[in-house]
Write an enzyme that holds these catalytic residues in place. Structure first.
Site, PDB file in Angstrom:
ATOM      1  N   GLY A 177      37.905  30.462  32.271  1.00  0.00           N
ATOM      2  CA  GLY A 177      38.531  31.735  31.867  1.00  0.00           C
ATOM      3  C   GLY A 177      37.658  31.926  30.863  1.00  0.00           C
ATOM      4  N   ASN A 189      43.842  45.818  25.913  1.00  0.00           N
ATOM      5  CA  ASN A 189      42.346  45.764  25.520  1.00  0.00           C
ATOM      6  C   ASN A 189      41.263  45.433  27.282  1.00  0.00           C
ATOM      7  OD1 ASN A 189      39.999  43.611  25.828  1.00  0.00           O
ATOM      8  ND2 ASN A 189      40.076  41.959  26.260  1.00  0.00           N
ATOM      9  N   ARG A 208      45.343  38.556  44.697  1.00  0.00           N
ATOM     10  CA  ARG A 208      46.127  39.247  44.867  1.00  0.00           C
ATOM     11  C   ARG A 208      45.657  39.776  46.466  1.00  0.00           C
ATOM     12  NH1 ARG A 208      48.079  40.942  39.850  1.00  0.00           N
ATOM     13  NH2 ARG A 208      46.991  40.126  39.053  1.00  0.00           N
ATOM     14  N   GLU A 220      46.452  38.097  24.349  1.00  0.00           N
ATOM     15  CA  GLU A 220      46.861  37.881  25.916  1.00  0.00           C
ATOM     16  C   GLU A 220      48.912  38.404  25.835  1.00  0.00           C
ATOM     17  OE1 GLU A 220      44.780  38.564  28.229  1.00  0.00           O
ATOM     18  OE2 GLU A 220      43.735  38.521  26.094  1.00  0.00           O
ATOM     19  N   ASP A 225      34.886  43.630  38.914  1.00  0.00           N
ATOM     20  CA  ASP A 225      36.345  44.556  39.290  1.00  0.00           C
ATOM     21  C   ASP A 225      37.044  46.061  38.495  1.00  0.00           C
ATOM     22  OD1 ASP A 225      37.873  43.110  36.992  1.00  0.00           O
ATOM     23  OD2 ASP A 225      38.697  42.406  38.549  1.00  0.00           O
TER      24      ASP A 225
END
Ligand code: UD1
Ligand code: MG
Length: 481
Positions: free
Chosen positions: A81, A168, A18, A153, A105
């Site tokens: 992952g 998380n 993105r 998730e 990041d």
């Protein structure tokens, strides 16, 4: 836990789709430094035995940008992952240490949050955050006693689980011997087909339940030593209350938002230290700004690298200042650029001055508008006030360099020095062709092109001898077509 047996793994293999960029996400800059540099700096403050960075997208570009750091680099060729990423790092970790997993990041991560998390971590610890809009994040599942049982998730969560606001942050601490066994058991049987690091939480909970059962069995038996070998697994949580410090950059919008947060916080620290900022929202510090007392900074200034401003220094609007020391009482007028330069006390610089690397100005110097200095050393009380270029030069005390003077320091192949001794006066629009020395107290007449040394205390000039006027001369006029 014992802080000195610490490994840190930083996950930095992702592409950052993105960001819409060819550059790996962690190399994009915040406050003048790559995102990953911020995370490495935070990691170093925790004094780990080693820092392992998992890289992938962009190949060697990431390790090459951090040659100056002592890092163990591990390539994750396919990004399968977060769990798979940590598996790649596992062979490099110390068996008896605890590992703190950070994300490359998340640049504004707080060292104090990490310390608090590590202090609480026995087997496993999670840094969590309460997010009003938790979309996209892994949810922290707690049982009726408030004990963490799993992370689910977003894409795998039920609609009820999606209501949970505790998420998380991705920052997890765990003992390496457990981590190794949990990672071996990960599967990718989930909505994203990925090996989720977060699945280790449910595994830890399961082992805790087994331990509880074993303790219970031991207590009911008559001969054994109750519970001694059956250690419970505790899952600690540290809840962060500072959203920016746990926010990951996914887009240029996120990057811009975190940059503003960083700059606002830096400006607040400067205000706290007594600096006058005419508008704290219009200041950018991309490095380190050290300030004395009663410093004033007008709007739109950018500071890069290490900049030190002495007491009573005033910086006018829209200056760009990099790696500089500016001594007390000096005033920099608007639109001035300063790079790798030292400026003595009570000097006046600008507006529109450009001081390039290697420039050293003593006290009480004046450098005015549209003056460019490069590798020039200028002694006390000298003035170069208008439209000049002085490069590779040594300028003595109380020298006056007139408007439009140029040191011709470059013959197209090599550079040469110009020396201008104390009390010299250089008339306007002169060219000093280096190598050349202007003696002490010498005067150079305006409009001279000086190619030989000028003796001390004499007037030297080199221009057409006589001024001529041609009577009856007419200006050319435009011919009509
Ligand atoms: C992850 C967490 C989620 C958490 C969120 C916080 C998992 C499964 N999920 O989700 O619980 O709420 O972060 O932002 O861990 N990376 C690699 N290699 C890979 C995959 C990822 O190095 O194969 C790195 C990425 O570069 C990134 C980090 O790991 O820095 C997180 O990966 P990302 O894909 O953003 O995970 P999320 O889905 O956001
Ligand atoms: Mg993410």
């Amino acid at each position: 836990m014992v802080m000195n047996r610490l490994n840190i793994v930083i996950l930095a293999a992702g592409k950052g789709t993105r960001m819409y960029s060819n550059k790996p996400k962690v190399l994009h800059q915040l406050a003048g430094k790559p995102l990953l540099q911020h995370v490495i700096n935070c990691a170093k403050l925790l004094n780990p035995l080693k820092i392992v960075v998992v890289y992938g997208y962009g190949g060697d570009a990431v390790p090459q940008a951090f040659m100056h750091e002592n890092i163990t680099w591990v390539e994750q060729i396919e990004q399968l992952g977060t769990g798979h990423a940590v598996q790649q790092a596992m062979p490099y970790l110390d068996e008896d240490a605890t590992t703190l997993i950070l994300l490359g990041d998340v640049p504004l991560l707080s060292v104090d949050s990490c310390k608090r998390l590590l202090e609480q971590t026995e087997e496993l610890g999670l840094l969590t955050f309460i997010k009003p809009d938790p979309t996209g994040y892994g949810r922290i599942i707690r049982n009726s006693e408030g004990i963490v049982t799993a992370i689910i998730e977003h894409k795998d969560a039920t609609s009820v689980q999606r209501e949970i606001k505790e998420v998380n942050t991705g920052i997890i601490a765990t003992k390496n011997k457990h981590l190794a066994s949990w990672l071996k058991r990960l599967t990718n049987d989930n909505a994203q087909g990925e090996y989720y690091l977060t699945d280790i939480v449910a595994m830890a909970k399961l082992e805790d339940e087994i331990a509880v059962r074993e303790i219970a069995d031991d207590e009911s038996s008559t001969d054994g030593w109750p519970g001694l070998s059956n250690k419970r697994f505790t899952i600690a949580t540290e809840i962060s209350h500072d959203e920016a410090s746990v926010t990951g950059v996914n887009s240029k919008k996120d990057l811009a938002d975190l940059e503003r947060t960083y700059q606002k916080r830096y400006a607040d620290c400067l205000l706290q230290a007594g600096v006058t900022l005419l508008d704290p929202l219009r200041l950018d510090v991309r490095g380190e700004l050290n300030v004395g007392k009663d410093v004033e900074i007008d709007v739109g200034c950018v500071f890069e690298g290490k900049v030190t401003l002495g007491d009573n220094v005033k910086i006018g609007a829209y200056c760009v200042i990099r790696n500089a020391v500016i001594a007390l009482g000096t005033q920099i007028a608007p639109f001035t650029h300063i790079d790798d330069t030292q400026i003595g006390e009570n000097s006046r610089i600008g507006p529109y001055a450009r001081l390039r690397p290697g420039t050293r100005l003593a006290a009480d110097t004046h450098i005015g508008n549209f003056v460019e200095l490069k590798n020039a050393q200028v002694d006390v009380g000298s003035k170069i006030n208008h439209l000049s270029y002085v490069g590779d030069s040594t300028v003595g005390k109380n020298v006056n360099i007139g408007a439009g003077t140029i040191t011709c320091n470059y013959d197209g192949a090599n550079k040469f020095r110009t020396v201008i001794e104390d009390n010299a006066f250089i008339g306007s629009d002169s060219q000093l062709v280096a190598p050349v020395t202007i003696g002490r107290g010498a005067t150079i007449a305006a409009g001279s092109t000086i190619t030989k040394d000028a003796p001390a205390d004499q007037l030297t000039f080199c221009r057409a001898k006589e001024q001529k006027s041609i009577a009856g001369w007419t200006r050319p006029v435009k011919t009509k077509k």
